[in-house]
Design an enzyme around this catalytic site. Structure first.
Site, mmCIF file in Angstrom:
data_model
loop_
_atom_site.group_PDB
_atom_site.id
_atom_site.type_symbol
_atom_site.label_atom_id
_atom_site.label_comp_id
_atom_site.label_asym_id
_atom_site.label_seq_id
_atom_site.Cartn_x
_atom_site.Cartn_y
_atom_site.Cartn_z
ATOM 1 N N HIS A 24 0.810 -1.231 0.000
ATOM 2 C CA HIS A 24 0.000 0.000 0.000
ATOM 3 C C HIS A 24 0.845 1.285 0.000
ATOM 4 O O HIS A 24 0.769 2.125 0.885
ATOM 5 C CB HIS A 24 -1.137 0.016 1.023
ATOM 6 N N HIS A 78 -5.032 -10.217 13.643
ATOM 7 C CA HIS A 78 -5.201 -8.957 12.911
ATOM 8 C C HIS A 78 -5.968 -9.250 11.623
ATOM 9 O O HIS A 78 -5.669 -10.229 10.937
ATOM 10 C CB HIS A 78 -3.809 -8.395 12.613
ATOM 11 N N GLU A 80 -6.307 -7.236 8.830
ATOM 12 C CA GLU A 80 -5.872 -6.697 7.534
ATOM 13 C C GLU A 80 -5.599 -7.875 6.598
ATOM 14 O O GLU A 80 -5.116 -8.936 7.022
ATOM 15 C CB GLU A 80 -4.644 -5.793 7.685
ATOM 16 N N ASP A 82 -3.550 -8.922 4.475
ATOM 17 C CA ASP A 82 -2.295 -9.659 4.274
ATOM 18 C C ASP A 82 -2.191 -10.838 5.253
ATOM 19 O O ASP A 82 -1.471 -11.797 4.999
ATOM 20 C CB ASP A 82 -1.066 -8.754 4.380
ATOM 21 N N HIS A 145 -1.627 -1.705 14.364
ATOM 22 C CA HIS A 145 -2.026 -0.420 13.858
ATOM 23 C C HIS A 145 -3.480 -0.351 13.407
ATOM 24 O O HIS A 145 -3.890 0.645 12.807
ATOM 25 C CB HIS A 145 -1.088 -0.042 12.708
ATOM 26 N N ASP A 164 1.871 -7.789 13.235
ATOM 27 C CA ASP A 164 2.589 -6.689 12.563
ATOM 28 C C ASP A 164 3.733 -6.125 13.409
ATOM 29 O O ASP A 164 4.742 -5.669 12.864
ATOM 30 C CB ASP A 164 1.615 -5.539 12.248
ATOM 31 N N TYR A 192 9.849 -0.564 8.323
ATOM 32 C CA TYR A 192 8.489 -1.025 8.629
ATOM 33 C C TYR A 192 7.851 -0.105 9.674
ATOM 34 O O TYR A 192 6.702 0.339 9.530
ATOM 35 C CB TYR A 192 8.540 -2.465 9.153
ATOM 36 N N HIS A 225 5.472 -10.671 9.788
ATOM 37 C CA HIS A 225 6.205 -10.386 8.544
ATOM 38 C C HIS A 225 7.697 -10.581 8.775
ATOM 39 O O HIS A 225 8.227 -10.182 9.817
ATOM 40 C CB HIS A 225 6.026 -8.924 8.116
HETATM 41 FE FE1 FEO Z 1 -1.617 -4.518 9.217
HETATM 42 FE FE2 FEO Z 1 0.591 -6.849 8.059
HETATM 43 O O1 FEO Z 1 -1.047 -5.961 8.208
#
Ligand code: FEO
Length: 392
Positions: A24, A78, A80, A82, A145, A164, A192, A225
């Protein structure tokens, strides 16, 4: 495609996104991973999913260890996409599994997917999910986040499944920080934080405080990640770095960021940079024609001074500078000193648009500086004297 054992009966079942170039808007030259973990105990838990287009990797790695029909819990740290893009597919494969998340996570899952028939168990900070020998403890980290963000801690193994938090967009042949080039992983962790978590320093501090209040003894940080932090030096580095970044500490360095149309703004940038150099201050000069805004944000994270320059185009900021300033405003770095500079042709004033953002961010500023067309040597001398007042 096999799972990787990270402890006895605990596996990495994540996916690798080798060719990811951007996330993004954030440039990711080293790709990324979406990490998922499988814990085999009297009850079996899968922690987090993956991006939908890499779901097959996640599924294959889980299947290399156990059949989906054996999974008791799918923990969603989370929502999101991903990490959760393939949750509906995982639920189809394991319809008996209970989805463990917090109330904001449930709401977000319901807003993204058709969750009809899903079994939910809603948890809050401090709640414990017993798997048998292991007792997973949850720490919600709202707005670190997303509102639903949380972490899962396993006290028996001293592992924090941090999603994250503490992550890096980094994809390699290893899943371990200790086996990867440390400087590259650290820079990706810094990048990051600067490009994803920067606005949430207060929440990051709160999460660190909660971890300390709950006496979480952490030997391994299994991120959502990049590589896993394990080892005293590695874990301390990332925890100390987060404490530093979250409290907006700086290292005294400077960043001069600008773009240029016919070279006038570049001359101003070079002059400003020379003032920092001559004062013995570590400085980087970044042209937005050559450097991506995400790289510049990484430079800014630990800087004390940030000076931003633009040409004037149609009475507006130069487009790449406008994009950068918008990005900067959203990421909201704190505790900086700076000023804006500009070159203009016939109408001055565009410099105030940058200066206004700095003031909105509550930076300590000195007056902006702008010059008509190409600056001559007397103007550059004046700019030197002006820049020096930033040290007052
Ligand atoms: Fe907030 Fe890795 O997604």
């Amino acid at each position: 495609m096999e799972a990787v054992k990270i402890r006895e009966s605990i596996y990495w079942t994540g996916v690798k996104d080798w060719n990811l170039e951007e996330f993004h808007g954030y440039k990711t030259p080293n790709g990324s991973t979406y990490n998922s973990y499988l814990i085999l105990d009297e009850k079996i838990a899968l922690i987090d999913g993956a991006k939908h287009y890499l779901s097959h990797q996640n599924i294959a790695r889980v299947k290399s260890v156990i059949d989906f029909s054996k999974i008791d819990y799918i923990i969603v740290n989370h929502v999101e996409m991903d990490h959760s893009g393939n949750i509906p597919e995982l639920v189809k494969l394991a319809p008996q599994a209970t989805i463990v998340t917090n109330s904001a996570g449930k709401m977000a899952l319901e807003a993204h997917f058709d969750t009809e028939g899903w079994n939910f168990q809603i948890i809050k900070t401090g709640d414990v999910l017993s798997l048998g020998k292991r007792n997973l403890t949850f720490v919600t980290t709202p707005l670190l986040h997303w509102p639903d963000s949380m972490m899962t801690y396993c006290p028996e193994e001293k592992i924090l499944f941090s999603n994250d938090g503490f992550g890096q967009h980094y994809c390699a042949n290893t899943i371990w920080v200790k086996e990867a080039p440390f400087d590259i992983v650290c820079n990706e962790a810094k990048s990051y934080y600067a490009n994803i978590l920067y606005p949430y320093g207060m929440q990051a501090q709160k999460a660190l405080n909660t971890a300390s209040e709950l006496n979480l003894d952490i030997e391994m940080i299994a991120t959502g990640h990049g590589c896993i932090w394990e080892g005293k030096e590695e874990v301390s580095w990332i925890l100390n770095s987060y404490a530093k970044w979250a409290s907006a500490q700086n290292d005294g360095s400077a960043v001069v960021v600008y773009d240029t149309m016919w070279g006038a703004t570049a001359k101003l940038a070079e002059t400003i940079t020379s003032v920092f150099e001559d004062a013995g201050i570590r400085v980087v000069k970044r042209s937005l024609s050559n450097k991506h805004i995400a790289e510049v944000m990484t430079d800014i994270l630990e800087a004390k001074y940030v000076v931003i320059g633009t040409p004037t185009l149609n009475n507006e900021l130069f487009p790449r500078v406008a994009a950068f300033v918008t990005y900067l405003k959203g990421l909201a770095p704190k505790n900086k000193k700076g000023f804006a500079f500009a070159s203009y042709g016939w109408k001055p004033g565009v410099v105030n648009k940058i200066q206004a953002v700095m003031e909105e961010l509550k930076w300590d500023t000195i007056a902006p500086f702008e010059e008509k067309y190409t600056p001559k040597s007397d103007v550059l001398e004046k700019l030197k004297e002006h820049t020096k007042t930033i040290f007052d």
